[in-house]
Design a protein around this motif. Sequence first.
Motif, short mmCIF file in Angstrom:
data_model
loop_
_atom_site.label_atom_id
_atom_site.label_comp_id
_atom_site.label_asym_id
_atom_site.label_seq_id
_atom_site.Cartn_x
_atom_site.Cartn_y
_atom_site.Cartn_z
N UNK A 1 0.84 -1.21 0.00
CA UNK A 1 0.00 0.00 0.00
C UNK A 1 0.87 1.25 0.00
N UNK A 2 1.97 1.23 0.78
CA UNK A 2 2.85 2.40 0.86
C UNK A 2 3.50 2.70 -0.49
N UNK A 3 3.61 1.67 -1.34
CA UNK A 3 4.18 1.84 -2.69
C UNK A 3 3.10 2.10 -3.73
N UNK A 4 1.88 2.40 -3.24
CA UNK A 4 0.76 2.78 -4.10
C UNK A 4 0.29 1.63 -5.01
N UNK A 5 0.47 0.40 -4.56
CA UNK A 5 -0.03 -0.76 -5.31
C UNK A 5 -1.52 -0.92 -4.99
N UNK A 6 -2.34 -1.12 -6.01
CA UNK A 6 -3.79 -1.22 -5.83
C UNK A 6 -4.17 -2.53 -5.14
N UNK B 1 -3.13 7.21 2.17
CA UNK B 1 -2.42 8.46 2.43
C UNK B 1 -1.43 8.32 3.58
N UNK B 2 -1.89 7.65 4.66
CA UNK B 2 -1.02 7.47 5.83
C UNK B 2 0.19 6.63 5.46
N UNK B 3 -0.02 5.58 4.69
CA UNK B 3 1.07 4.68 4.30
C UNK B 3 2.06 5.38 3.39
N UNK B 4 1.57 6.23 2.50
CA UNK B 4 2.46 6.95 1.59
C UNK B 4 3.34 7.94 2.37
N UNK B 5 2.73 8.66 3.31
CA UNK B 5 3.48 9.63 4.12
C UNK B 5 4.56 8.94 4.95
N UNK B 6 4.23 7.75 5.46
CA UNK B 6 5.14 7.03 6.35
C UNK B 6 5.85 5.87 5.66
N UNK B 7 6.00 5.99 4.35
CA UNK B 7 6.57 4.91 3.55
C UNK B 7 7.93 4.44 4.05
N UNK B 8 8.81 5.37 4.38
CA UNK B 8 10.16 4.99 4.79
C UNK B 8 10.18 4.15 6.07
N UNK B 9 9.26 4.45 6.95
CA UNK B 9 9.16 3.67 8.19
C UNK B 9 8.61 2.28 7.88
#
Length: 214
Positions: free
Chosen positions: A160-165, A202-210
């Motif tokens: 999800x953090x990598x924007x995969x559907x 949105x939350x996963x994208x913002x915190x992707x590095x973590x």
Amino acid sequence: MKKKISIIIADDHPMLLKGLFEELTENGYHVIGKAENGLSALELVLKLKPTLAILDVDMPLLSGFEVVKMATDKKSATQFIIQTFHKESSYIMQAKSLQIKGYLLKEDSFLEIEKCIKAVINKCEYFSPSIQNNSIENASSQLQKLQFLSASEVVILKYISKQVSTKHIAEKLNVSARTIEKHRSNIIEKLDLKASTNSLTNWAFINKNIILNL
């Protein structure tokens, strides 16, 4: 005491780097190296093994956070202080996830820098007084909540953090889209996010590095 603390500093703004160097040396600290990019900072940390490194976050080649992670992975004993313009909780959360003890804003006075150095050397946390306590507490709380995710939920959250559907995650994991949606609902509940359509994305994208380091 101050002379026994060897320090490396890194910032891609030459004037800020020069100013920090002068303040530290004029106040009796032993600055053994300075760098204008993250890769040079990492090389100095690994080669010179300073007591402390004060790093900017946004640097070319490697960010301050990447320097900390890579140095830690190499078993470096150096303690780290982040100095940045960023007050956002996602940055604070990332610092905490890397167990960085010191977090300062570039607007802070040299008095705050000294307080932070003293705290970090003594294995204590020191965050800029300009950062609200609730921001620090929220970051700590979110990190703790991540620990409650199952192995499957962590894998899905990384996608999800990598924007995969949802459809493509289901295909990659060879499960139904409905199963992924159920996992998404569970993750939202465990992280205490709003049950809106894009809240987790949105939350996963913002915190992707973590998330990618879980």
